[in-house]
Design an enzyme around this catalytic site. Structure first.
Site, PDB file in Angstrom:
ATOM      1  N   SER A 195     -34.625 -14.541  50.882  1.00 26.80           N
ATOM      2  CA  SER A 195     -33.851 -15.403  49.983  1.00 26.80           C
ATOM      3  C   SER A 195     -32.393 -14.980  49.952  1.00 26.80           C
ATOM      4  O   SER A 195     -31.498 -15.811  49.810  1.00 26.80           O
ATOM      5  CB  SER A 195     -34.440 -15.349  48.567  1.00 26.80           C
ATOM      6  OG  SER A 195     -35.744 -15.893  48.547  1.00 26.80           O
TER       7      SER A 195
ATOM      8  N   GLU B  21       0.791  -1.234   0.000  1.00 32.14           N
ATOM      9  CA  GLU B  21       0.000   0.000   0.000  1.00 32.14           C
ATOM     10  C   GLU B  21       0.821   1.281   0.000  1.00 32.14           C
ATOM     11  O   GLU B  21       0.416   2.262  -0.607  1.00 32.14           O
ATOM     12  CB  GLU B  21      -0.944   0.003   1.215  1.00 32.14           C
ATOM     13  CG  GLU B  21      -2.021  -1.054   1.165  1.00 32.14           C
ATOM     14  CD  GLU B  21      -3.011  -0.835   0.046  1.00 32.14           C
ATOM     15  OE1 GLU B  21      -3.178   0.327  -0.397  1.00 32.14           O
ATOM     16  OE2 GLU B  21      -3.608  -1.816  -0.417  1.00 32.14           O
TER      17      GLU B  21
END
Length: 389
Positions: free
Chosen positions: A346, A85
């Site tokens: 819980s 490139e």
């Protein structure tokens, strides 16, 4: 027609310094009047503690564009890319004036575009701000390239290019292409794989990996031979690369630890890279155990489960399973059970059980009946004052 090499070298020696000075001066003036700053949106990539991909999300503009850092660009990848490139990338100020002049001379001589002169920096500008291929747009592109060079290092500009370059479809950037087509990070790519990926951006449609493999193989081998002729790599390395088959197809990127990944993506506001302390193998093991456990309890009308595994010494989360099956639409698979709101009672149960174990009151095999109780007149009850079991 070939421009005389001796004359060309003379022109280069006499005008190089003046050309650079003019380009930098114009670029600096343009930068003051019309600032240019890249604005790139990346995919979010969630990594485990070893840096392996756990989960990847599309970018805000629906691209697979994974962020590659400078250290992920290997010398082999850099060599092959610059050879194809922009061989003078580390020398020019964003524009190669001699390549631009030579291209303009040839184009005017033939009356058509026979060669280009885009540097990697200029290609970054075009990827950030696409525009028609006219001489006016090319001039703007060149000035914008000088602007980029004024504000970013060569390493940063090279990273921008490798993160933006198209590889067919909605895949952009070397990291996304490497993961999608070869199932590995860029650091593990072979020379043959690198050569294949470097030729795709020029023709991302006609050389799309997985669809045009024969054409891609021919183009890859052509550039490998050019590398050999230019002695970029030795003959044995090129011979091995030429013999490597084109085993390339598109893969789906990983979608592991979905509950945690979605949570971290939201909390990190789409950051390009999110690092976790999860251990990938332990995550897989716990997911398998949760699936098996939920399957065994279906006869008891229990369809889901969630598990958080924490290292006691470091307090780091090593596994995070929000449900038995994230893709189950019937049993709330996409609900994160780890973060789901539940009653305080819980929440206390694991702590009470652990205390009872420590005191020897019960064992892990003990069965505790869930029935109404009365402690000297005190009867614990739910918020609706009913017993639900």
């Amino acid at each position: 027609m070939k421009f005389p090499e001796r004359l060309w070298n003379k022109v280069k020696r006499s005008r190089f310094a003046r050309t650079l000075a003019v380009l930098l001066a114009v670029g600096a003036g343009l930068d003051l009047l019309f600032p240019f700053r890249p604005d790139i949106s990346y995919s979010t990539e969630v990594l485990d503690r070893n840096g392996e991909m756990l989960h990847a999300f599309l970018s805000p503009d629906d691209k697979w564009r994974l962020y590659a850092e400078a250290e992920e660009i290997t010398p082999l990848l850099r060599q092959a890319l610059l050879f194809k490139e922009d061989r003078y990338f580390y020398v020019h100020p964003g524009i190669n004036p001699f390549s631009a002049g030579r291209a303009l001379f040839r184009n005017l001589l033939t009356g058509r575009r026979t060669s280009g002169a885009s540097t990697i920096t200029m290609q970054v500008v075009r990827l950030l701000r696409p525009a028609g291929r006219t001489y006016a747009n090319k001039a703007i592109e060149m000035l914008r390239a000088v602007q980029l060079e004024l504000h970013y290092s060569k390493s940063e500009i090279l990273c921008m290019y490798l993160n933006l370059v198209p590889y067919g479809g909605n895949i952009e950037g070397i990291k996304a292409a490497s993961a999608s087509y070869f199932g590995k990070p860029p650091a593990l790519l072979s020379l043959a794989e690198i050569a294949a990926l470097t030729v795709v951006p020029n023709r991302p449609s006609s050389l799309r990996p997985g669809q045009k493999n024969e054409d891609l193989l021919r183009e890859r081998n052509k550039w490998l031979l050019r590398m050999r002729d230019s002695r970029l790599f030795d003959n044995r390395t090129i011979r091995d690369a030429l013999a490597e088959p084109m085993d390339i197809f598109r893969r789906d990127l990983r979608k592991e630890a979905p509950h945690l990944s979605l949570r971290l993506r939201k909390e990190g506001q789409n950051a390009p890279v999110v690092r976790t302390t999860l251990v990938r193998q332990k995550q897989h093991t716990v997911e398998g155990l949760v699936r098996s456990y939920a399957e065994r309890l279906k006869s008891m009308r229990i369809h889901n489960a969630a598990v958080l595994v924490v290292d006691n010494e470091s307090m780091e989360v090593v596994a995070y399973v929000g449900s038995a099956d994230f893709n189950d639409p019937f049993d709330g698979g996409q609900v994160d059970g780890i973060r789901a709101v539940r009653s305080p009672g819980s929440t206390l149960k694991p702590l009470l059980y652990a205390t009872a174990f420590d005191r020897g009151l019960i064992t892990p095999m003990s069965v505790i009946n869930d029935v109404p109780v009365n402690f000297s007149g005190y009867e614990p009850e739910n918020f609706d004052r009913k017993f639900n079991g």
